[in-house]
Write an enzyme that holds these catalytic residues in place. Structure first.
Site, PDB file in Angstrom:
ATOM      1  N   LYS A 115       0.860  -1.196   0.000  1.00  0.00           N
ATOM      2  CA  LYS A 115       0.000   0.000   0.000  1.00  0.00           C
ATOM      3  C   LYS A 115       0.885   1.230   0.000  1.00  0.00           C
ATOM      4  O   LYS A 115       2.044   1.164   0.401  1.00  0.00           O
ATOM      5  CB  LYS A 115      -0.872   0.023   1.259  1.00  0.00           C
ATOM      6  CG  LYS A 115      -2.134   0.839   1.127  1.00  0.00           C
ATOM      7  CD  LYS A 115      -3.212   0.060   0.401  1.00  0.00           C
ATOM      8  CE  LYS A 115      -4.529   0.767   0.384  1.00  0.00           C
ATOM      9  NZ  LYS A 115      -5.626  -0.158   0.060  1.00  0.00           N
TER      10      LYS A 115
HETATM   11  P1  NAD Z   1     -13.020   7.454  -2.905  1.00  0.00           P
HETATM   12  O1  NAD Z   1     -11.946   8.457  -2.857  1.00  0.00           O
HETATM   13  O2  NAD Z   1     -13.624   7.103  -4.211  1.00  0.00           O
HETATM   14  O3  NAD Z   1     -14.210   7.880  -1.908  1.00  0.00           O
HETATM   15  C1  NAD Z   1     -13.976   8.175  -0.570  1.00  0.00           C
HETATM   16  C2  NAD Z   1     -15.250   8.709   0.052  1.00  0.00           C
HETATM   17  O4  NAD Z   1     -15.044   8.838   1.462  1.00  0.00           O
HETATM   18  C3  NAD Z   1     -15.640  10.100  -0.453  1.00  0.00           C
HETATM   19  O5  NAD Z   1     -17.049  10.187  -0.562  1.00  0.00           O
HETATM   20  C4  NAD Z   1     -15.144  11.021   0.659  1.00  0.00           C
HETATM   21  O6  NAD Z   1     -15.842  12.253   0.726  1.00  0.00           O
HETATM   22  C5  NAD Z   1     -15.427  10.148   1.872  1.00  0.00           C
HETATM   23  N1  NAD Z   1     -14.664  10.551   3.051  1.00  0.00           N
HETATM   24  C6  NAD Z   1     -13.365  10.945   3.130  1.00  0.00           C
HETATM   25  N2  NAD Z   1     -13.054  11.283   4.384  1.00  0.00           N
HETATM   26  C7  NAD Z   1     -14.168  11.104   5.124  1.00  0.00           C
HETATM   27  C8  NAD Z   1     -14.488  11.304   6.493  1.00  0.00           C
HETATM   28  N3  NAD Z   1     -13.565  11.742   7.364  1.00  0.00           N
HETATM   29  N4  NAD Z   1     -15.748  11.006   6.901  1.00  0.00           N
HETATM   30  C9  NAD Z   1     -16.693  10.560   6.041  1.00  0.00           C
HETATM   31  N5  NAD Z   1     -16.440  10.359   4.737  1.00  0.00           N
HETATM   32  C10 NAD Z   1     -15.201  10.633   4.279  1.00  0.00           C
HETATM   33  O7  NAD Z   1     -12.397   6.138  -2.201  1.00  0.00           O
HETATM   34  P2  NAD Z   1     -12.832   4.613  -2.407  1.00  0.00           P
HETATM   35  O8  NAD Z   1     -11.982   4.040  -3.487  1.00  0.00           O
HETATM   36  O9  NAD Z   1     -14.308   4.512  -2.493  1.00  0.00           O
HETATM   37  O10 NAD Z   1     -12.313   3.964  -1.050  1.00  0.00           O
HETATM   38  C11 NAD Z   1     -13.096   3.990   0.138  1.00  0.00           C
HETATM   39  C12 NAD Z   1     -12.591   2.933   1.100  1.00  0.00           C
HETATM   40  O11 NAD Z   1     -12.673   1.653   0.481  1.00  0.00           O
HETATM   41  C13 NAD Z   1     -11.143   3.096   1.549  1.00  0.00           C
HETATM   42  O12 NAD Z   1     -11.021   2.673   2.882  1.00  0.00           O
HETATM   43  C14 NAD Z   1     -10.388   2.143   0.637  1.00  0.00           C
HETATM   44  O13 NAD Z   1      -9.176   1.704   1.180  1.00  0.00           O
HETATM   45  C15 NAD Z   1     -11.403   1.015   0.536  1.00  0.00           C
HETATM   46  N6  NAD Z   1     -11.229   0.168  -0.644  1.00  0.00           N
HETATM   47  C16 NAD Z   1     -11.265   0.694  -1.903  1.00  0.00           C
HETATM   48  C17 NAD Z   1     -11.119  -0.149  -2.987  1.00  0.00           C
HETATM   49  C18 NAD Z   1     -11.227   0.351  -4.403  1.00  0.00           C
HETATM   50  O14 NAD Z   1     -11.239  -0.478  -5.324  1.00  0.00           O
HETATM   51  N7  NAD Z   1     -11.337   1.626  -4.650  1.00  0.00           N
HETATM   52  C19 NAD Z   1     -10.894  -1.525  -2.786  1.00  0.00           C
HETATM   53  C20 NAD Z   1     -10.880  -2.020  -1.497  1.00  0.00           C
HETATM   54  C21 NAD Z   1     -11.045  -1.177  -0.423  1.00  0.00           C
END
Ligand code: NAD
Length: 430
Positions: A115
């Protein structure tokens, strides 16, 4: 401008590393993991911290700090996302890299865990600046990433466009006849840049599938069940999209800007349109009322999907949670102590390394297609994804029953046992 980190944010990151180590040690104790293998898995293999200069739109130069932590590669190349966020630092990258090792192992993929990311607030930079930052970060990482070595993917505040910039920069450092051999240096690319159909929705679809499997197991009908989502980005939106199609009702959403609520239901498609036109924020959406963010997790609902950052469900809000199920779309959203409270209260938790593993499985499919010169159709990708997720879910439920443990511990046991077997069979070099 340098990014300052408040003590609250620091606590959040240290908490993640502490959480993943406790989760690992708990499972390792139960299976009495070989002590030598425990020593290997407790530490990260490689850690890169790079400082690099980027010219801003106003002509000034800013120095950025980027991270890439490679935890373990016994099962295959390192795999894991890149995050652009002020909370990114070495401890956050370590914790998230370790979760990736357990996730890829549990999913039965030929990958290890990694990561990384950059400590910055992307809302403060223009698209051109973000492009230059990304390209310079890629250049600074050099051959410490690679299609058969370490394969990044999107995470918080990075997306398909970010991956296309990384790919293009990485390929540009190779000789002409090597260029196309490097298409799988990143996954989560746009389709035109070598991405796969379905990778965009793979994580959220996987979150939905695990909820569906849970409902089948518990004989729960998802129709008209109320759910709330923290984070309306890639994972949160797609999970909500598929749950809504199944007849469940989205009643509240929280993002980095605030929280909104409508007990009659929030249309996921209308909210997505609004967010896209409103610089990524849910605030001001006409189909819901603004609510106090402090009350978000205590809302009346059946299912809660944290899909934003780590350590969001804590000892403070866990006793007030009304949901019967927490489906961890985010990595590390539930603090270890909060989990103890929730399990005692009979709340089910689908752990992150299972719940959001659809993302890395979708990435694996993209990597395979790039490697083999193949292009798969969307229905084929989603069908294969469902098959793999069902298999993992079944294994975790079975292990939880046989060992009389919760789902997270069961998932960790399966993941650690696979690595243990690999080390026992191969031995330790030299
Ligand atoms: P993203 O950037 O597309 O979206 C993140 C969202 O979280 C946004 O709506 C943002 O406004 C919100 N956010 C940020 N800080 C916040 C806070 N303090 N309180 C409330 N909301 C908040 O990111 P994503 O790709 O959707 O990832 C989200 C989570 O899923 C992360 O923990 C990431 O590690 C995990 N994840 C993502 C993937 C992927 O394929 N993108 C895969 C596995 C896990």
């Amino acid at each position: 401008m340098t990014t300052t980190i408040t003590s609250e944010k620091k606590q959040l990151k240290q908490g993640m590393l502490d959480n993943v180590m406790r989760q690992f040690n708990n499972a390792a104790d139960i299976i009495q993991l070989n002590n030598n293998i425990r020593k290997i898995l407790e530490v990260t293999n490689n850690e890169f911290i790079v400082h690099f200069p980027v010219r801003m739109d106003n002509g000034e130069v800013e120095i950025f700090t980027g991270y890439r932590v490679q935890h373990n590669n016994a099962l295959g190349p390192y795999k894991g996302g890149l995050r652009y966020h002020p909370t990114v630092d070495i401890d956050a990258a370590r914790a998230l890299a370790m979760w990736m090792t357990w996730k890829t192992s549990l999913a039965g993929l030929p990958y290890g865990g990694a990561k990384g990311g950059i400590q910055l607030d992307p809302t403060k930079y223009s698209q051109d600046e973000l492009q230059r930052i990304t390209r310079r970060f890629t250049y600074a990482l050099g051959d410490n990433i690679g299609p058969e070595l370490d394969i990044p993917a999107p995470d918080v505040n990075t997306n398909a466009q970010t991956m296309a910039w990384i790919l293009d920069t990485y390929m540009s450092t190779k000789s002409p006849n090597e260029r196309s051999k490097n298409l799988h240096v990143v996954t989560g690319k746009p389709i035109g840049a070598g991405g796969s159909e379905g990778r965009d929705r793979a994580t959220g679809y996987g979150v939905f599938l695990t909820i569906k499997f849970w409902a089948e197991n518990k004989k729960v009908d998802l129709k008209n069940k109320k759910f709330i989502v923290q984070g309306f980005g890639n994972v949160g939106y797609w999970a909500a999209h598929f749950l809504e199609k199944e007849g469940a009702i989205l009643t509240a959403v929280q993002d980095a800007y605030g929280s909104i609520y409508n007990e009659d239901g929030i249309s996921t498609e209308r909210l997505l349109e609004y967010v896209q036109a409103n610089k990524g924020s849910i605030l001001g959406f006409s189909g819901a009322n603004t609510m106090d963010s402090a009350d978000f997790f205590s809302l009346d609902c059946d299912i809660c999907i944290p899909a934003a950052l780590g350590n969001q469900i804590t000892v403070e809000n866990a006793p007030k949670i009304k949901a019967r199920l927490i489906a961890e779309g985010a990595n590390g959203p539930t603090d270890v102590k909060a989990e103890e409270i929730l399990l005692k209260r009979g709340v089910d938790i689908i752990p992150d390394i299972l719940c959001n593993s659809g993302g890395v499985i979708g990435s694996y499919f993209e990597w395979l297609q790039n490697r083999n010169g193949e292009i798969w159709q969307l229905d084929e990708v989603l069908e294969k994804l469902e098959k793999k997720m069902r298999e993992s879910f079944g294994k975790v439920v079975h292990k939880a029953k046989s060992k009389k443990v919760d789902m997270r511990t069961a998932a960790f046991i399966i993941a650690i046992e696979r690595l243990e077997e690999t080390y026992v069979q191969r031995g330790i070099f030299p």
